[in-house]
Structures are given as structure tokens and as C-alpha cells.
Design an enzyme around this catalytic site. Structure first.
Site, mmCIF file in Angstrom:
data_model
loop_
_atom_site.group_PDB
_atom_site.id
_atom_site.type_symbol
_atom_site.label_atom_id
_atom_site.label_comp_id
_atom_site.label_asym_id
_atom_site.label_seq_id
_atom_site.Cartn_x
_atom_site.Cartn_y
_atom_site.Cartn_z
ATOM 1 N N SER A 141 0.855 -1.181 0.000
ATOM 2 C CA SER A 141 0.000 0.000 0.000
ATOM 3 C C SER A 141 0.891 1.230 0.000
ATOM 4 C CB SER A 141 -0.856 -0.034 1.267
ATOM 5 O OG SER A 141 -1.650 1.109 1.331
ATOM 6 N N HIS A 155 -1.806 6.973 -5.347
ATOM 7 C CA HIS A 155 -2.010 5.892 -4.383
ATOM 8 C C HIS A 155 -2.081 4.572 -5.119
ATOM 9 C CE1 HIS A 155 -5.212 3.102 -2.827
ATOM 10 N NE2 HIS A 155 -4.407 3.116 -1.784
ATOM 11 N N TYR A 158 -2.112 -3.307 -3.610
ATOM 12 C CA TYR A 158 -2.411 -4.635 -4.162
ATOM 13 C C TYR A 158 -2.365 -5.630 -3.029
ATOM 14 C CZ TYR A 158 -2.478 -2.392 -8.592
ATOM 15 O OH TYR A 158 -2.846 -1.555 -9.606
ATOM 16 N N GLY A 303 -7.164 -2.758 15.038
ATOM 17 C CA GLY A 303 -5.899 -2.706 15.760
ATOM 18 C C GLY A 303 -4.685 -2.959 14.891
ATOM 19 N N GLY A 304 -4.728 -2.576 13.647
ATOM 20 C CA GLY A 304 -3.517 -2.605 12.817
ATOM 21 C C GLY A 304 -2.514 -1.586 13.347
ATOM 22 N N ARG A 305 -1.344 -1.528 12.710
ATOM 23 C CA ARG A 305 -0.341 -0.556 13.156
ATOM 24 C C ARG A 305 -0.768 0.827 12.660
ATOM 25 N NH1 ARG A 305 4.589 1.767 11.368
ATOM 26 N NH2 ARG A 305 5.943 2.242 13.138
ATOM 27 N N ILE A 306 -1.231 1.662 13.595
ATOM 28 C CA ILE A 306 -1.899 2.916 13.254
ATOM 29 C C ILE A 306 -1.036 3.824 12.382
ATOM 30 C CG2 ILE A 306 -2.910 5.027 14.231
ATOM 31 C CD1 ILE A 306 -4.467 2.342 14.673
ATOM 32 N N SER A 308 1.246 3.102 10.321
ATOM 33 C CA SER A 308 1.347 2.603 8.941
ATOM 34 C C SER A 308 0.052 2.853 8.182
ATOM 35 C CB SER A 308 1.676 1.107 8.940
ATOM 36 O OG SER A 308 2.936 0.895 9.535
#
Lengths: 345, 345
Positions: A141, A155, A158, A303-306, A308
Site C-alpha cells: 500500500s 495511491h 495490491y 488494531g492494525g499498526r496505526i 502505517s
């Protein structure tokens, strides 16, 4: 400082904490996902493909920027997977540019699997309501915001999803957001994507161009985030190898589609008023990403790595009350292409 | 320019289009909502109260700003109701300050009535699934962003809802968002709100202070938007006259709670780094408003007047990748109060 754990609880994919690493692993895919022959499983092939794309595209960005170099953060997760974020801030050409890869092993409720896919394709077959669905996801991304208002933002993303019972699908897209429209730039960008897609299926470009125009719509503004490109999701209607080849080709088209536009416009003269208009368009970019973008909303909720996830936001943005471009102005013409998307090629 | 109608379609409250007016009506409430005796219906009394509050608060803002004057936009809707937005941009003291009143006659699905209230209180009794619920809503809403990073941002909103079958409730709140924490300022702000609330019910301040800390939480950041104040919703547990008096008193507390802080800090010296930190905190403000704020999300989804809804966003904001305040710094101390909210009075 005591930092409260963000994004905890809720019905997310049960991500365990991100553990920063200084030596990034050769593969973020679990050992038990590695295949012996034929270049490996799709999980590891896709991860290898996006890692190579990350290297290649970051090299191209640094070459155009001249002075900016990517800052890298790598992390792994306890239950497998991890990610590599690369960000340039305040380079010579790019105000902010990031290219992330991430690999996720998670579980989600069957309802979430359904909502994670674009069109309600049934992906939760065989699961009881509420029964956790283990899944694998890998993706690249990227968002690039140049300083110069004449140089467009770009942007791409994939991704490959697989559930542990063998359902899989691909998604992705590449799209352009100029503050000032140059028709020849739009034609070059769309034309490059079309040429790359046509090799795989002549229906892809027209279908995915339309999908892109639909996807990047900001309902409360009645306009799109930009002038589009391609977007697709839930693609699994032919052998995975073929869609993998198409996805790979589209990551390869990023540099030739976009970098010539930045090179051409990065030193163009501009006024303070044009810079303000760019900042207002960046405000719309923020509005889209925070209120509409499925990937961003999914990432924030699970809760992904904010840092990023929000790497996509511009360094600076502006909200000016009730601003309208002057009738007949370049700004209005640009906006018009985001309200009624033309065919570019 | 042809502007596509934004926010159209969907299951919104069927707002008809906003019609700008130059002479704003003495009342935005429909004639058939006007009562003969006792100072009128709650609909007209609440509207008169927030109109007076708008005048009073805007006067106070102009007095502190010195040079900025409010730009006013008034509109009516075909089916009744309308609004008055007042905005200062780039004043001497305020970068952006807006005070809006609006009156809405709409219908929504019973499910939306439920989701429009905070705690799932049953407000759709007697309606069949999907049967439209006619409602009346009136509210005043305001955000003020001063230039100086030492001067805090402030928000307040007071509103009254009524369905046509006679269910009603009040909601509202006033809260502070400093970039740099001054404990005595926090104590003054909270103390002023507490003193005004205590007149009506000694339980209000402690209860609504806690509610405010919960409401303005940004889950993906693990922190609050600011240092709180009061927030309440669904208030209908005593005679409407009493809650009306409380709401009125809280709009009267806005100026004494906030303006002294701006006056004290508006000319404070600051560094470029402090201005950048302020801009990053404004980024969090945008994140909160676009991803969490119920009023904003409701307004965007239901075709409210977009520029009035997004008036709350700061003029400028910043997203810097993976920024953390230095250990022991003022910035960290301020952030800590948004992670673990203290008692201020």
C-alpha cells in the site's frame, strides 16, 4: 510514558502486538506456509512479489526526490506475519511518501469476512454465525504526496486474501489525485495502466476504471477523491496464477505511470493561492480516507499498526469554510473531472 | 458549474434542499409549532434560547478577536426548519471559529432514531420496522480554534430532540482541547462548568465529566481528543423545563469558562516546533471528528449542510509519521492528561 494500548478489544482479527525488529526477516510468511516446489505457495509468492515491488518503487522515489531517503520500520507479530513501513517526510520533491507491505494472520467473525469483501460475495460458507474465520492477508500500500501543487498525489494498493479453508481473492488498484488537472498527464497515467492491464484481459481496464470512479466517491461532497485509475476487489474468477500475474504487472506499471508526471511537474512555478487549493484538496483526501476508505476503516477498527495505516494522510491539509473555485477557473475544471469522470483513453 | 447533489439518496431524514436566505426568519420553527401561552412550546423556546446564545457568544468572540467579524450564512428548508452558520476565518486571535444553530424537521427509520440516541434507549416504540419516524431537532454547535498554540480549542453543542409522538430528550456538552496543558486553565474551565451545573444537580458535573472523557475517546490512538468538560445525551428523567433551564445555563457558562483562557494566552510567545505540535493535535481533532463524532457522522450521512457540519474542522492540520513527544516534555505531559484523564476540580 505510559501509553494505553490503542485499538484493543472489540471483534478484530485478534492481532497480537507489533514487535519492532531491526533485522527484517527474509519472509514474513510463516514457515508452515512455505511450499517446496513451483516457486512456493501463493502466500509466499505474493509476499515475495510485493517485497520486490516495495524495493523497486522506493528506489524510483528516491531517485526522483534526489535527497530524501526512506525511513524504515519493520515489525513482526507473535502469531506470524508483520510488516515493513517505509516513509519519506519533507524530501526535496515529496512532502510525504510511504510504501508499506504487511502480512497478517488473523481471525475474524464470518460477518467481518463478508464486509471485508466488496460485493457481499459469500465468503463465510460453512461457518456458524460468530465462528472465527482464520485468514491470511498480504498487501502493499502506498501514497505519495509531492510538495508542488502541479505534481499529483498517487495511491496504489495490491492485496491477496486467503481463508484457512481455501477461499482466496485478489484486490487492488492505482489512482491519481491531481490538485491541477493536466489532461495529457491524466491520459498518460490511465494509458499506462490500460496498456499493462490489456495484456491480461481487455475487459479489465474499462471495468476497473469504472469501479475506481465508484470506489473513490465522497458522498457528502458529491465528488471523487481524484481522477481515478483502476480498482478491483474479490477477483477470483480465473486461476490464481493468472490474477497473480496481473497484480504483479500492475505493481510494475506504477513507476512508468506516475514518476514521469512528478519529474515533469516537480519544479513548476506556482502561486500561494495554488498551494492553498492543493491544501484544501488534501483536506478532501483526509475526508475520503477517514470516512470512506474500507482499508483504512478496517485497519483502524481492528488494531492494525496505526502509523502505517495513517501514513496515507498528507503531511498538511486545510479546511476553508465554504470555499468554491471561481467559475471558469482551472480549479473548477479540475473539480469538474472529479464530479463527472471523463474517459481519458 | 454543475454540482452533483451530495448526500442524496439513502435512508436519511429526507431533508429537502437548503435554500439560502438573506433575511433570516425571526424563528426557524414552523408556525404550527408555536404555542400561545407560557412562552410557547419547547420547540420554540429552545430555538429562541440557542439563537440568543449564538448572538451573545459571537459578540464575545468578536470582542476578544478585535478584528475578525463573523460571516453569516442563513438557510431554510422547504419542509420547515433551517439554520444560521457564523464563521470567522483568519481573525487576529482565531484561526477559525464557528457558531451554528440549526432546526431540522425530518423523518428517519426507527432504527436510526435508536442509533441517534446514545445508549440504545428505546425511542421507536409503536413504530413498525422501517416506518418513518417524524422528528424535530434543534441545536447550537460551535468550535473555536485560536492561532496561538498556547490558547486552547473549545467545542460546545446543546440540542433538543422531539419525535412527533411526543418523545423528547436533551443532549449537549462543552469541552476543551489544549495543545499545551496549563493546569490552572483546566481547573478554571472545569470549575466554571461545575459551578454552573451544580445549581441544577450536584450529580451532573461528576457524571457528565466522566461521560465526556468516555465520549471524546479516539480508540485507534488510545487517547482522548482533549481534556474534556461535560457531555450528556438522552436526558429526559425530569420535567423538560428543568433540563431546558440546565441547558440554557450551560450555554451561558461557555463565555466565562473559555474566553478568559484565550485572553490570557492569545499573545503568548511560542516556537515553530510548538506550532507544529499544535498542528499535529489538530490532526487528531480531525481524526476524532471524522471517525468518531456521532453528530458529524450523522450529519454527513443524512445530507445536512456539509459546510456547517465540517465548520468544526481546523483551518490547517498536520500528520507527521510516527511522531512521539520527548520523554518528560510539556507535550508528553499534555498528552498524558488525554490518556489518563485527571480530576480537575
Amino acid at each position: 510514558m505510559t501509553v494505553a494500548k490503542p485499538g484493543g478489544g472489540g471483534a478484530g482479527p485478534n492481532f497480537t502486538d507489533h514487535v519492532p525488529v531491526t533485522d527484517k526477516p527474509a519472509s514474513l510468511v510463516r514457515d508452515d506456509d512455505a511450499g517446496a516446489a513451483d516457486g512456493g505457495t501463493m502466500r509466499e509468492r505474493f509476499e515475495a512479489m510485493i517485497r520486490a515491488a516495495q524495493d523497486r518503487i522506493c528506489d524510483a522515489v528516491e531517485a526522483v526526490d534526489g535527497t530524501g531517503t526512506f525511513h524504515e520500520d519493520a515489525w513482526v507479530r507473535e502469531n506470524g506475519g508483520g510488516g515493513i513501513s517505509r516513509v519519506i517526510q519533507n524530501g526535496s520533491v515529496f512532502e510525504k511518501a510511504g510504501v508499506n507491505v504487511s502480512v497478517v494472520y488473523g481471525t475474524m467473525p464470518p460477518e467481518a469476512v463478508k464486509s471485508a469483501s466488496a460485493r457481499g460475495v459469500t465468503r463465510d460458507v460453512g461457518y456458524k454465525p460468530g465462528e472465527p474465520v482464520p485468514f491470511f492477508a498480504a498487501g502493499i500500500s502506498s501514497v505519495m504526496h509531492p510538495h508542488n501543487p502541479m505534481a499529483p498525489t498517487m495511491h496504489f494498493n495490491y492485496r491477496y486474501f486467503e481463508t484457512d479453508r481455501g477461499l482466496w481473492w485478489f484486490g487492488g488498484g492505482t489512482d491519481l489525485t491531481p490538485s491541477y488537472l493536466f489532461e495529457e498527464d491524466a491520459a498518460h497515467f490511465h494509458g499506462t495502466l490500460k496498456a499493462a492491464a490489456d495484456v491480461h484481459d481487455a475487459d479489465y481496464y474499462p471495468k476497473f476504471k469504472k469501479w475506481c470512479d465508484e470506489y473513490f466517491y465522497i458522498p457528502h461532497r458529491g465528488e471523487r477523491r481524484g481522477i481515478g485509475g483502476i480498482f478491483f476487489d474479490d477477483l477470483n474468477d480465473r486461476p490464481a496464477d493468472e490474477i497473480f500475474a496481473f497484480s504483479s504487472a500492475m505493481t510494475e506499471a506504477v513507476v512508468p505511470a506516475y514518476m514521469p508526471l512528478v519529474t515533469k511537474r516537480k519544479d513548476a512555478p506556482f502561486t500561494e493561492a495554488q498551494r492553498e487549493w492543493q491544501q484544501m484538496r488534501r483536506g478532501r483526501y483526509v475526508e475520503y480516507n477517514l470516512t470512506q476508505d474500507r482499508g483504512t476503516i478496517f485497519g483502524l477498527k481492528t488494531g492494525g499498526r496505526i502509523e502505517s495505516i495513517l501514513m496515507s494522510l498528507p503531511l498538511t491539509a486545510r479546511w476553508q469554510y465554504d470555499h468554491h473555485p471561481a467559475p471558469g477557473s482551472w480549479e473548477e475544471k479540475t473539480l469538474e473531472a472529479m464530479i463527472n469522470p471523463p474517459e481519458w483513453v
